[in-house]
Design a protein around this motif. Structure first.
Motif, mmCIF file in Angstrom:
data_model
loop_
_atom_site.group_PDB
_atom_site.id
_atom_site.type_symbol
_atom_site.label_atom_id
_atom_site.label_comp_id
_atom_site.label_asym_id
_atom_site.label_seq_id
_atom_site.Cartn_x
_atom_site.Cartn_y
_atom_site.Cartn_z
ATOM 1 N N GLU A 372 0.846 -1.196 0.000
ATOM 2 C CA GLU A 372 0.000 0.000 0.000
ATOM 3 C C GLU A 372 0.878 1.241 0.000
ATOM 4 N N MET A 373 0.565 2.177 -0.884
ATOM 5 C CA MET A 373 1.263 3.470 -0.913
ATOM 6 C C MET A 373 0.488 4.413 -0.002
ATOM 7 N N ARG A 374 0.792 4.336 1.292
ATOM 8 C CA ARG A 374 -0.078 4.921 2.305
ATOM 9 C C ARG A 374 0.053 6.429 2.476
ATOM 10 N N ASP A 375 1.262 6.959 2.345
ATOM 11 C CA ASP A 375 1.469 8.358 2.714
ATOM 12 C C ASP A 375 2.414 9.023 1.726
ATOM 13 N N LEU A 376 2.616 10.306 1.938
ATOM 14 C CA LEU A 376 3.414 11.113 1.016
ATOM 15 C C LEU A 376 4.834 10.573 0.891
ATOM 16 N N GLU A 377 5.472 10.272 2.024
ATOM 17 C CA GLU A 377 6.863 9.841 1.971
ATOM 18 C C GLU A 377 7.006 8.507 1.242
ATOM 19 N N THR A 378 6.056 7.589 1.466
ATOM 20 C CA THR A 378 6.105 6.303 0.775
ATOM 21 C C THR A 378 5.957 6.493 -0.727
#
Length: 527
Positions: A372-378
């Motif tokens: 899952e590409m959960r957040d901005l940094e990821t």
């Protein structure tokens, strides 16, 4: 712990002379000339070879995986055994004499290392004494080594998969989940066990409402100790669970106003192939890329994990590459084939998606799968990874291909978005947006919207004109592109789904209704 370890633990704990794994049959224990089932479901050849390849020495593993006759020693946590693979992928697991449980003396010593001569025997002491003394310490509660006659007896009861740590009652429901082709099991205080079949919640009957204490007892029984501690702190936790020969399950525990609850998502033990899922050649062409970003999107429960698993399996079968998966939790287990596959679980093998993705760049990967590409940094690291010569697969919860592009860009601050558009236009290679539809006659089928980033699409992303992407997708059929509405109409015309089901899944209702009517399908007045 290897997947077969609990079966070996049960075999040793019950004094079995041999455990047999035969394709098309349940796992059998032989003791005093009597054969008893140890699993509730028959195993397939691929499952047997996959499980044994996990524990085979590196020099033997290729022969195991290909089903060649061979044998090797294995020191399981519960004791030493010898694995023999015969014609027809029949496998025999034979306890080494010194690795057997000596229930009479009740010794608590842990098993020593296997002897260097390859005999597979454990030197000195009992591998797992019946009073609970297991390998290198006490056995887990409820295991075969705990000395509980009830626990051992329950392993050989009728009907249930008797090797894991869950209660027979819970595992009966988990087996029913698979037998009835359901996707999810819900256990909540104040309700009976509820199943999701073809998208609808249903009660198969035969069980009364669960109270809070019963629900907690059932769920605690399958939760690892570390995971349970985390749940007590956060009231939410994810982990995976497996009944060998039946299925793996993605588990979520939570609390609500009535007490504890749990949801179990079925993950088949055998990964569906790309051909079984009907993935097109252009989609499989994304698996042959050496760098770039491929995103599979859709709402929760739309089959994203299954599609990604089939694509990774396709690579595993056809390319000698290094694949790293970062998942929360691990769902489909990829056996050893042509590729090297390292599967890492968030919270167990790594702290989080971001830290695991950063570390992956130093682990010589060719392909990285992000659960899952959960957040901005990821997202930012995923783009950088794709830009620096790696193929990255990821998921998002968006409904269309165009909205996926916007979602990625919108996560960044306004002053960064122009730069991200350029980066995304160069790294994004494809988007598969899918939803599940009810099939005529039962079951479900995925309707996919497919976008390939051609030079024209790349220009639209760079210039911020993503609203024009659907138009280019409609004219890009020759490249393998398709819109969701076009695919839904194809499924209606093929008789796979009803017009009403297609209409309910479409995103542009008025336009879709007109397209249906042009194709000769009328909607009822109610729709």
């Amino acid at each position: 712990m290897a997947r077969i370890d609990k079966f070996i633990e049960a075999a040793l704990g019950h004094g079995a002379e041999e455990m047999r794994l035969v394709p098309g049959d349940k796992i059998q224990l032989l003791r005093d000339g009597v054969s008893r089932p140890l699993s509730s479901k028959p195993l397939e050849s691929d499952q047997i070879l996959s499980v044994l390849a996990e524990i085979a020495p590196p020099e033997i593993a290729p022969r195991v995986e290909s089903g060649q006759c061979c044998e090797f020693p294995y020191l399981a946590p519960a004791g030493a055994v010898r694995i023999v693979i015969e014609d027809g992928n029949v496998a025999r697991v034979i306890p080494s004499q010194l690795g057997l449980v000596n229930g009479a003396n009740g010794g608590g010593g842990g098993a020593d290392t296997a002897s260097g001569n390859g005999s597979g025997t454990a030197a000195n002491g009992n591998a797992a004494a019946a009073n609970g003394g297991g390998t290198n310490g006490a056995a887990a509660p409820g295991s075969a080594n705990s000395g509980s006659s009830d626990a051992l007896a329950s392993m050989f009861g009728s009907g249930g998969p008797n090797v894991s740590s869950g209660t027979p009652e819970l595992e009966t429901w988990l087996c029913k989940l698979v037998e009835h082709g359901c996707s999810d099991l819900h256990l909540c205080a104040g309700y009976p066990p509820l199943f999701r079949k073809d998208g609808d919640i249903t009660d198969f009957g035969g069980s009364g409402d669960l109270d809070s204490a019963a629900t907690e007892r059932l769920l605690r029984g399958i939760t690892p100790d570390e995971t349970w501690e985390e749940f007590l702190e956060t009231n939410d936790v994810d982990f995976s669970y497996e009944i060998l020969g039946v299925a793996r399950y993605r588990c979520n525990l939570f609390r609500d106003r009535q007490g504890m609850g749990g949801v179990f998502r079925t993950i088949p033990s055998v990964i569906p192939t790309a051909e079984q899922l009907g993935l097109s050649k252009p989609v499989l062409g994304l698996c042959d890329l050496h760098k770039g970003l491929v995103v599979v999107t859709g709402p929760t429960g739309s089959g994203k994990s299954t599609t990604l698993a089939a694509m990774i399996d396709h690579i595993n079968r056809n390319h000698a590459r290094h694949i790293i998966t970062i998942e929360d939790p691990i769902e489909f287990v990829h056996p050893k084939r042509r590729a090297l596959v390292n599967q890492r679980e968030v919270g167990n093998h790594t702290k989080g998606f971001r830290s695991a993705l950063r570390a992956a760049l130093r682990e010589d990967p060719d392909i990285v799968l992000l659960g899952e590409m959960r957040d901005l940094e990821t997202v930012e690291i995923a783009l950088e990874t794709a830009e620096t010569g790696h193929l990255v697969f990821g998921t998002l919860h968006t409904n269309t291909a165009a909205s996926t592009v916007d979602r990625i860009i919108d996560q960044f601050s306004p002053d960064q978005q122009a730069q991200i558009r350029v980066l995304l236009s160069e790294t994004l290679k494809g988007v598969i947006a899918q939803t599940l539809c009810k099939k005529n006659g039962g079951g479900r089928v995925a309707a996919q919207e497919i976008l390939f980033v051609t030079p024209a699409i790349s220009n639209l992303i760079r210039e911020g004109k993503t609203f024009q992407i659907p138009s280019l997708m409609q004219t890009g059929k020759a490249q393998g592109m398709q819109t969701l509405d076009a695919r839904l109409i194809e499924l209606v015309q093929a008789g796979t789904i009803t017009a009403e089901e297609a209409y309910s899944k479409s995103l542009t209702k008025n336009e879709f209704k007109a397209s249906l009517e042009r194709a000769g399908h009328k909607l009822p007045m109610a729709a």
